[in-house]
Design a protein around this motif. Sequence first.
Motif, PDB file in Angstrom:
ATOM      1  N   GLN A 111       0.829  -1.200   0.000  1.00 11.23           N
ATOM      2  CA  GLN A 111       0.000   0.000   0.000  1.00 11.23           C
ATOM      3  C   GLN A 111       0.871   1.260   0.000  1.00 11.23           C
ATOM      4  OE1 GLN A 111      -3.285   0.017  -0.333  1.00 11.23           O
ATOM      5  NE2 GLN A 111      -3.379   2.253  -0.313  1.00 11.23           N
ATOM      6  N   ALA A 112       1.966   1.205   0.762  1.00 11.57           N
ATOM      7  CA  ALA A 112       2.877   2.345   0.825  1.00 11.57           C
ATOM      8  C   ALA A 112       3.493   2.627  -0.547  1.00 11.57           C
ATOM      9  CB  ALA A 112       3.975   2.083   1.848  1.00 11.57           C
ATOM     10  N   ALA A 113       3.859   1.561  -1.256  1.00  9.70           N
ATOM     11  CA  ALA A 113       4.453   1.728  -2.581  1.00  9.70           C
ATOM     12  C   ALA A 113       3.437   2.289  -3.570  1.00  9.70           C
ATOM     13  CB  ALA A 113       4.995   0.390  -3.080  1.00  9.70           C
ATOM     14  N   LEU A 114       2.210   1.803  -3.489  1.00 11.72           N
ATOM     15  CA  LEU A 114       1.158   2.294  -4.383  1.00 11.72           C
ATOM     16  C   LEU A 114       0.871   3.774  -4.128  1.00 11.72           C
ATOM     17  CD1 LEU A 114      -1.359  -0.713  -4.296  1.00 11.72           C
ATOM     18  CD2 LEU A 114       0.043   0.030  -6.243  1.00 11.72           C
ATOM     19  N   GLU A 115       0.849   4.163  -2.857  1.00  8.81           N
ATOM     20  CA  GLU A 115       0.583   5.564  -2.523  1.00  8.81           C
ATOM     21  C   GLU A 115       1.721   6.462  -3.018  1.00  8.81           C
ATOM     22  OE1 GLU A 115      -0.057   5.657   1.654  1.00  8.81           O
ATOM     23  OE2 GLU A 115      -1.962   4.575   1.563  1.00  8.81           O
ATOM     24  N   THR A 116       2.948   5.995  -2.829  1.00 11.71           N
ATOM     25  CA  THR A 116       4.102   6.762  -3.294  1.00 11.71           C
ATOM     26  C   THR A 116       4.114   6.861  -4.812  1.00 11.71           C
ATOM     27  OG1 THR A 116       5.417   6.088  -1.371  1.00 11.71           O
ATOM     28  CG2 THR A 116       6.624   6.862  -3.313  1.00 11.71           C
ATOM     29  N   VAL A 120       7.976  14.073  -1.889  1.00  9.08           N
ATOM     30  CA  VAL A 120       7.054  12.939  -1.737  1.00  9.08           C
ATOM     31  C   VAL A 120       6.877  12.614  -0.263  1.00  9.08           C
ATOM     32  CG1 VAL A 120       6.668  10.493  -2.208  1.00  9.08           C
ATOM     33  CG2 VAL A 120       7.653  11.967  -3.976  1.00  9.08           C
ATOM     34  N   ALA A 121       7.997  12.609   0.479  1.00  4.22           N
ATOM     35  CA  ALA A 121       7.945  12.323   1.912  1.00  4.22           C
ATOM     36  C   ALA A 121       7.116  13.373   2.640  1.00  4.22           C
ATOM     37  CB  ALA A 121       9.357  12.274   2.478  1.00  4.22           C
ATOM     38  N   VAL A 150      10.760   2.711  -0.224  1.00  2.00           N
ATOM     39  CA  VAL A 150       9.689   2.547  -1.208  1.00  2.00           C
ATOM     40  C   VAL A 150      10.141   3.032  -2.579  1.00  2.00           C
ATOM     41  CG1 VAL A 150       7.358   3.233  -1.851  1.00  2.00           C
ATOM     42  CG2 VAL A 150       7.884   2.727   0.526  1.00  2.00           C
ATOM     43  N   VAL A 151      10.845   4.162  -2.620  1.00  2.00           N
ATOM     44  CA  VAL A 151      11.362   4.688  -3.885  1.00  2.00           C
ATOM     45  C   VAL A 151      12.350   3.702  -4.499  1.00  2.00           C
ATOM     46  CG1 VAL A 151      12.803   6.478  -4.912  1.00  2.00           C
ATOM     47  CG2 VAL A 151      10.959   7.115  -3.369  1.00  2.00           C
ATOM     48  N   ARG A 152      13.183   3.096  -3.668  1.00  2.00           N
ATOM     49  CA  ARG A 152      14.127   2.092  -4.186  1.00  2.00           C
ATOM     50  C   ARG A 152      13.374   0.912  -4.796  1.00  2.00           C
ATOM     51  NH1 ARG A 152      17.207   3.486   0.471  1.00  2.00           N
ATOM     52  NH2 ARG A 152      16.312   1.741   1.653  1.00  2.00           N
ATOM     53  N   THR A 153      12.283   0.518  -4.150  1.00  4.22           N
ATOM     54  CA  THR A 153      11.473  -0.581  -4.671  1.00  4.22           C
ATOM     55  C   THR A 153      10.892  -0.230  -6.035  1.00  4.22           C
ATOM     56  OG1 THR A 153      10.866  -1.404  -2.468  1.00  4.22           O
ATOM     57  CG2 THR A 153       9.412  -1.989  -4.293  1.00  4.22           C
ATOM     58  N   GLY A 173      11.213  -0.765 -12.068  1.00  4.40           N
ATOM     59  CA  GLY A 173      11.199  -0.068 -13.341  1.00  4.40           C
ATOM     60  C   GLY A 173       9.989   0.806 -13.565  1.00  4.40           C
ATOM     61  N   LEU A 174       9.258   1.123 -12.494  1.00  5.47           N
ATOM     62  CA  LEU A 174       8.042   1.930 -12.614  1.00  5.47           C
ATOM     63  C   LEU A 174       8.336   3.422 -12.572  1.00  5.47           C
ATOM     64  CD1 LEU A 174       5.718  -0.203 -10.310  1.00  5.47           C
ATOM     65  CD2 LEU A 174       5.705  -0.101 -12.813  1.00  5.47           C
ATOM     66  N   ILE A 175       9.459   3.800 -11.969  1.00  4.27           N
ATOM     67  CA  ILE A 175       9.882   5.202 -11.940  1.00  4.27           C
ATOM     68  C   ILE A 175      11.345   5.278 -12.351  1.00  4.27           C
ATOM     69  CG2 ILE A 175       8.233   5.806 -10.120  1.00  4.27           C
ATOM     70  CD1 ILE A 175      10.595   5.878  -8.153  1.00  4.27           C
ATOM     71  N   THR A 176      11.796   6.486 -12.680  1.00  3.91           N
ATOM     72  CA  THR A 176      13.182   6.679 -13.076  1.00  3.91           C
ATOM     73  C   THR A 176      13.681   8.020 -12.560  1.00  3.91           C
ATOM     74  OG1 THR A 176      14.701   6.680 -14.975  1.00  3.91           O
ATOM     75  CG2 THR A 176      12.590   7.816 -15.254  1.00  3.91           C
ATOM     76  N   GLU A 177      14.985   8.184 -12.510  1.00  3.09           N
ATOM     77  CA  GLU A 177      15.563   9.456 -12.101  1.00  3.09           C
ATOM     78  C   GLU A 177      15.504  10.409 -13.286  1.00  3.09           C
ATOM     79  OE1 GLU A 177      19.447   8.684 -10.639  1.00  3.09           O
ATOM     80  OE2 GLU A 177      18.762   7.534  -8.901  1.00  3.09           O
ATOM     81  N   ALA A 178      14.658  11.419 -13.202  1.00  2.00           N
ATOM     82  CA  ALA A 178      14.454  12.349 -14.323  1.00  2.00           C
ATOM     83  C   ALA A 178      15.611  13.332 -14.451  1.00  2.00           C
ATOM     84  CB  ALA A 178      13.140  13.096 -14.150  1.00  2.00           C
ATOM     85  N   PHE A 179      15.975  13.976 -13.339  1.00  2.00           N
ATOM     86  CA  PHE A 179      17.093  14.918 -13.355  1.00  2.00           C
ATOM     87  C   PHE A 179      17.480  15.250 -11.921  1.00  2.00           C
ATOM     88  CE2 PHE A 179      13.244  17.493 -13.247  1.00  2.00           C
ATOM     89  CZ  PHE A 179      13.524  18.450 -12.279  1.00  2.00           C
ATOM     90  N   THR A 180      18.620  15.886 -11.770  1.00  2.00           N
ATOM     91  CA  THR A 180      19.095  16.317 -10.457  1.00  2.00           C
ATOM     92  C   THR A 180      19.042  17.833 -10.391  1.00  2.00           C
ATOM     93  OG1 THR A 180      20.580  14.410 -10.262  1.00  2.00           O
ATOM     94  CG2 THR A 180      21.021  16.296  -8.831  1.00  2.00           C
ATOM     95  N   ASP A 181      18.409  18.354  -9.354  1.00  2.00           N
ATOM     96  CA  ASP A 181      18.285  19.796  -9.191  1.00  2.00           C
ATOM     97  C   ASP A 181      19.678  20.400  -9.016  1.00  2.00           C
ATOM     98  OD1 ASP A 181      17.979  22.372  -7.562  1.00  2.00           O
ATOM     99  OD2 ASP A 181      15.905  21.938  -8.110  1.00  2.00           O
ATOM    100  N   SER A 182      20.011  21.377  -9.848  1.00  2.00           N
ATOM    101  CA  SER A 182      21.352  21.964  -9.832  1.00  2.00           C
ATOM    102  C   SER A 182      21.639  22.743  -8.549  1.00  2.00           C
ATOM    103  CB  SER A 182      21.531  22.894 -11.042  1.00  2.00           C
ATOM    104  OG  SER A 182      20.555  23.937 -11.025  1.00  2.00           O
ATOM    105  N   GLU A 183      20.602  23.237  -7.878  1.00  2.00           N
ATOM    106  CA  GLU A 183      20.801  24.025  -6.668  1.00  2.00           C
ATOM    107  C   GLU A 183      20.814  23.183  -5.406  1.00  2.00           C
ATOM    108  OE1 GLU A 183      17.993  27.184  -6.477  1.00  2.00           O
ATOM    109  OE2 GLU A 183      18.705  28.155  -8.307  1.00  2.00           O
ATOM    110  N   THR A 184      19.863  22.257  -5.299  1.00  2.60           N
ATOM    111  CA  THR A 184      19.742  21.457  -4.074  1.00  2.60           C
ATOM    112  C   THR A 184      20.429  20.104  -4.164  1.00  2.60           C
ATOM    113  OG1 THR A 184      17.658  20.420  -4.743  1.00  2.60           O
ATOM    114  CG2 THR A 184      17.522  22.551  -3.630  1.00  2.60           C
TER     115      THR A 184
END
Length: 214
Positions: free
Chosen positions: A123-128, A143-144, A154-157, A162-173
């Motif tokens: 359920q936690a993974a589905l909500e995330t 998200v947290a 959950v994000v690691r899961t 393969g349901l999510i991917t790293e889109a980009f890294t914020d240059s400031e944070t």
Amino acid sequence: MTLDAVHTSDPAADPITGPALAGTVQDAAGGLAPIERKLEALLMVADEPQSLIHLATAVDRPLKDVKAAIARLVADFDGVAGTVRRGFELREVAGGWRIYVRPEYDLVVADFVLTQNPSQLSQAALETLAVIAYKQPISRGAVASIRAVNVDSVVRTLLGRGLITEAFTDSETGAINYATTDLLLSQLGINTLDELPYISPLLADGADGFEDLP
């Protein structure tokens, strides 16, 4: 051979320009021509949508032949021209073609799958996953904050599935922002995120007050 090579055929026999399935070249058993059978076999074992180019390469046929054959398979599975309407359909999603269970059989198939293979997202993974799908691109911290719980595992899961991917890294944070993948689209049976259901009808409108909300 090029994928757009010209393939000589009788225009009147093409279901794209003539009656669906009428005049289609048949094999010795009276069924559809071998190219349809080859495509059908490939699509039966594919675990993600297959592009026309990929399929054309796999069966070594011109792209236009494969496109026409896919149209004939769709018609065949749908029960056009007196064929038997199957319990599955050939659907175009996420930029490719894949065989799916027809919506009217979702419940019986879901019950069977859950009984035979109980492995599923928590359920936690589905909500995330829902938060990421609707708010993407979004960082893990955001998200947290929305879920008010730690979502690292959950994000690691979800990444592992393969349901999510790293889109980009914020240059400031330096925070990694996440987005959903085409795999999620294919699992949901949709072409784009625009087809996700609206969530506003499920939210409280404040008509009865918000005294009980934190």
